[in-house]
Motif scaffolding. Structure first.
Motif, PDB file in Angstrom:
ATOM      1  N   SER A 102      -3.389  69.673 -24.510  1.00 26.31           N
ATOM      2  CA  SER A 102      -4.779  69.549 -24.094  1.00 26.31           C
ATOM      3  C   SER A 102      -5.438  68.445 -24.910  1.00 26.31           C
ATOM      4  O   SER A 102      -4.833  67.888 -25.838  1.00 26.31           O
ATOM      5  CB  SER A 102      -5.526  70.869 -24.313  1.00 26.31           C
ATOM      6  N   GLU A 130       1.966  71.994 -19.028  1.00 29.40           N
ATOM      7  CA  GLU A 130       0.585  72.419 -19.263  1.00 29.40           C
ATOM      8  C   GLU A 130      -0.381  71.240 -19.249  1.00 29.40           C
ATOM      9  O   GLU A 130      -1.539  71.379 -18.868  1.00 29.40           O
ATOM     10  CB  GLU A 130       0.482  73.141 -20.614  1.00 29.40           C
ATOM     11  N   VAL A 132      -0.409  68.655 -17.371  1.00 29.64           N
ATOM     12  CA  VAL A 132      -0.713  68.147 -16.033  1.00 29.64           C
ATOM     13  C   VAL A 132      -0.941  69.293 -15.046  1.00 29.64           C
ATOM     14  O   VAL A 132      -0.900  69.098 -13.838  1.00 29.64           O
ATOM     15  CB  VAL A 132       0.419  67.227 -15.521  1.00 29.64           C
ATOM     16  N   ALA A 133      -1.188  70.484 -15.581  1.00 28.23           N
ATOM     17  CA  ALA A 133      -1.298  71.673 -14.730  1.00 28.23           C
ATOM     18  C   ALA A 133      -2.506  71.632 -13.811  1.00 28.23           C
ATOM     19  O   ALA A 133      -2.487  72.178 -12.710  1.00 28.23           O
ATOM     20  CB  ALA A 133      -1.336  72.931 -15.598  1.00 28.23           C
ATOM     21  N   ASP A 134      -3.598  70.995 -14.270  1.00 23.13           N
ATOM     22  CA  ASP A 134      -4.793  70.885 -13.438  1.00 23.13           C
ATOM     23  C   ASP A 134      -5.517  69.601 -13.790  1.00 23.13           C
ATOM     24  O   ASP A 134      -5.290  68.985 -14.843  1.00 23.13           O
ATOM     25  CB  ASP A 134      -5.715  72.093 -13.639  1.00 23.13           C
ATOM     26  N   ALA A 135      -6.414  69.186 -12.900  1.00 21.51           N
ATOM     27  CA  ALA A 135      -7.089  67.896 -13.046  1.00 21.51           C
ATOM     28  C   ALA A 135      -7.952  67.836 -14.302  1.00 21.51           C
ATOM     29  O   ALA A 135      -8.024  66.804 -14.978  1.00 21.51           O
ATOM     30  CB  ALA A 135      -7.940  67.609 -11.812  1.00 21.51           C
ATOM     31  N   ALA A 136      -8.612  68.944 -14.639  1.00 23.36           N
ATOM     32  CA  ALA A 136      -9.503  68.951 -15.791  1.00 23.36           C
ATOM     33  C   ALA A 136      -8.727  68.736 -17.094  1.00 23.36           C
ATOM     34  O   ALA A 136      -9.171  67.976 -17.969  1.00 23.36           O
ATOM     35  CB  ALA A 136     -10.278  70.264 -15.855  1.00 23.36           C
ATOM     36  N   THR A 137      -7.574  69.384 -17.234  1.00 23.31           N
ATOM     37  CA  THR A 137      -6.769  69.223 -18.440  1.00 23.31           C
ATOM     38  C   THR A 137      -6.234  67.804 -18.546  1.00 23.31           C
ATOM     39  O   THR A 137      -6.280  67.183 -19.616  1.00 23.31           O
ATOM     40  CB  THR A 137      -5.597  70.218 -18.447  1.00 23.31           C
ATOM     41  N   ASP A 139      -7.437  65.019 -17.146  1.00 20.69           N
ATOM     42  CA  ASP A 139      -8.541  64.090 -17.427  1.00 20.69           C
ATOM     43  C   ASP A 139      -8.990  64.192 -18.883  1.00 20.69           C
ATOM     44  O   ASP A 139      -9.315  63.182 -19.520  1.00 20.69           O
ATOM     45  CB  ASP A 139      -9.723  64.373 -16.503  1.00 20.69           C
ATOM     46  N   GLU A 163       8.277  67.242  -8.059  1.00 23.80           N
ATOM     47  CA  GLU A 163       6.865  67.137  -8.429  1.00 23.80           C
ATOM     48  C   GLU A 163       6.573  65.864  -9.221  1.00 23.80           C
ATOM     49  O   GLU A 163       5.447  65.367  -9.223  1.00 23.80           O
ATOM     50  CB  GLU A 163       6.457  68.354  -9.270  1.00 23.80           C
ATOM     51  N   ARG A 170      -0.354  60.037  -9.646  1.00 21.24           N
ATOM     52  CA  ARG A 170      -1.674  60.593  -9.966  1.00 21.24           C
ATOM     53  C   ARG A 170      -2.103  60.231 -11.386  1.00 21.24           C
ATOM     54  O   ARG A 170      -3.269  59.914 -11.631  1.00 21.24           O
ATOM     55  CB  ARG A 170      -1.660  62.112  -9.783  1.00 21.24           C
ATOM     56  N   ARG A 174      -5.447  58.136 -12.236  1.00 21.81           N
ATOM     57  CA  ARG A 174      -6.519  58.720 -13.054  1.00 21.81           C
ATOM     58  C   ARG A 174      -6.764  57.903 -14.320  1.00 21.81           C
ATOM     59  O   ARG A 174      -7.906  57.724 -14.744  1.00 21.81           O
ATOM     60  CB  ARG A 174      -6.177  60.165 -13.427  1.00 21.81           C
TER      61      ARG A 174
END
Length: 385
Positions: A102, A130, A132-137, A139, A163, A170, A174
């Motif tokens: 993170s 972990e 790249v698990a979601d966009a918020a993490t 970013d 994946e 991505r 980003r």
């Protein structure tokens, strides 16, 4: 228990002491970037009993991953913390942080570098599921770093090959959107460890990373331990330049429908749009104290060179990572304001970047060497000496 560097064909030691706490029967462990695969049968105290799914040769100092992620090892070990001081002492330009989960891991590294290491750029190696698990993490990690690396070995092992393809694209998108440099790494020219020529698949892999917008491609064993390091550099350079000549690599819609909040960003992006649409422009020249304006300008694709003119050696070296940016020393301390433009053009001519009769788009501020001070864009014709 075995020592970390001990082992034979039936068992192996590991310096990750809490590994047994992170796995349960049914998990899969992947060693050496997934070349070896073990199925966890049972865990007894500190011993993990496995079956070999994919066997092979295993040497020391190889990585270990759990399929799908979930290892609790911290991003920064005690050795890493000690190495931070070494990085400061030798004056590195960039420092890569392995396995951040993170943004907090990157903030910790920045805090540990302190005032003495404030000029060091942090590179987040994106290797954990972990991260790249979601966009918020994702970013958050990107914004906490000066650059990110698509570390495809460990990342591919954790999230799977299928994946990884879209994830690479991505991450690059980003990073560019958030004004950070991005490096694509791992097995770019793997066959050239033992071959003087790359495979066509490797050529396409490198070219596609360039077309995606990566700032840099990185070699590993190809040049560190391979038989053809010079040929590898020549090959990857040739492929990158070939990809950059393609029209698709020179077209950009970056932030075209977005508003701007900073004057220096507005100037940098305006310069790039002008350069891409005005006939006769040879280069974009940015007088800069930190390299920020060339970074922002380089987020827009162009076939034209962006020249970072900086007095600071730190800024000059940092800009070398940015896509399409040529970094040149330009000390304005002894120059009068009216002569700055002419001296900048003369330097570009001397370096063979511009010729008499061509136009150069120049960005600068009213006060040189001031961070964030870029507020002027000029289109200048190179005169005859």
């Amino acid at each position: 228990a075995l020592e970390a560097d001990a082992g034979d064909e039936t068992r192996v030691g590991c310096d990750y002491k809490t590994l047994a706490d992170d796995v349960v029967p049914g998990d899969r462990l992947l060693l050496d970037d997934g070349r070896l695969v073990l199925h966890v049968n049972r865990v007894a105290d500190h011993l993990i009993h496995t079956s070999v799914v994919v066997g092979g040769k295993l040497s020391n100092n190889k990585g270990i991953n759990k399929e799908g992620g979930g290892l609790s090892a911290p991003a920064l070990t005690d050795k890493d913390r000690a190495d931070l001081k070494t990085a400061i002492d030798i004056g590195v330009d960039y420092l890569a942080v392995s396995f951040p989960r993170s943004a907090a891991d990157m903030h910790e590294a920045r805090e540990l570098l302190g005032e003495a290491g404030k000029e060091i750029g942090l590179v987040a190696k994106l290797e954990r599921a972990e991260a790249v698990a979601d966009a918020a993490t994702l970013d958050g990690i990107i914004e906490a770093s000066e650059a990110v690396m698509v570390a495809r070995g460990d990342l591919g092992v954790e999230i799977g090959d299928a994946e990884l393809i879209g994830m690479q694209k991505r991450i690059i998108k980003r990073a560019r959107t958030l004004n950070r440099a991005v490096i694509t790494a791992t097995q770019m020219m793997e066959s050239m460890i033992t071959s003087p020529l790359p495979t066509r698949a490797e050529v396409f892999d490198v070219a596609n990373a360039v077309l995606d917008g990566t700032d840099a491609v990185m070699l590993s064993a190809e040049t560190a331990a391979g038989d053809f390091p010079v040929e590898t550099i020549e090959a990857i350079d040739r492929v990158c330049l070939g990809a950059e000549r393609e029209k698709i690599a020179q077209e950009s819609g970056h932030r075209i429908h977005e508003g701007f909040s900073r004057i220096d960003e507005t100037i940098a992006l305006s310069a790039m749009y002008a350069a891409n649409h005005l006939t006769g422009v040879a280069a974009i020249a940015c007088m800069t104290s930190t390299g920020y304006t060339p970074l922002i300008a380089s987020r827009i694709r162009s076939g034209l060179p962006i020249v970072g003119l900086a007095h600071s050696p730190v800024a000059q070296r940092r800009m070398a990572l940015y896509r399409g940016v040529v970094s040149l020393p330009f000390d304005t301390s002894g120059m009068a304001a009216p002569e700055l433009n002419d001296r900048a053009l003369a330097l570009l001519v001397k370096q063979g970047i511009a010729k008499p009769g061509e136009d150069v788009i120049l960005t600068r501020g009213d006060h040189m060497n001031a961070h964030g001070g870029t507020n002027t864009l000029k289109i200048l014709e190179v005169g005859t000496p």
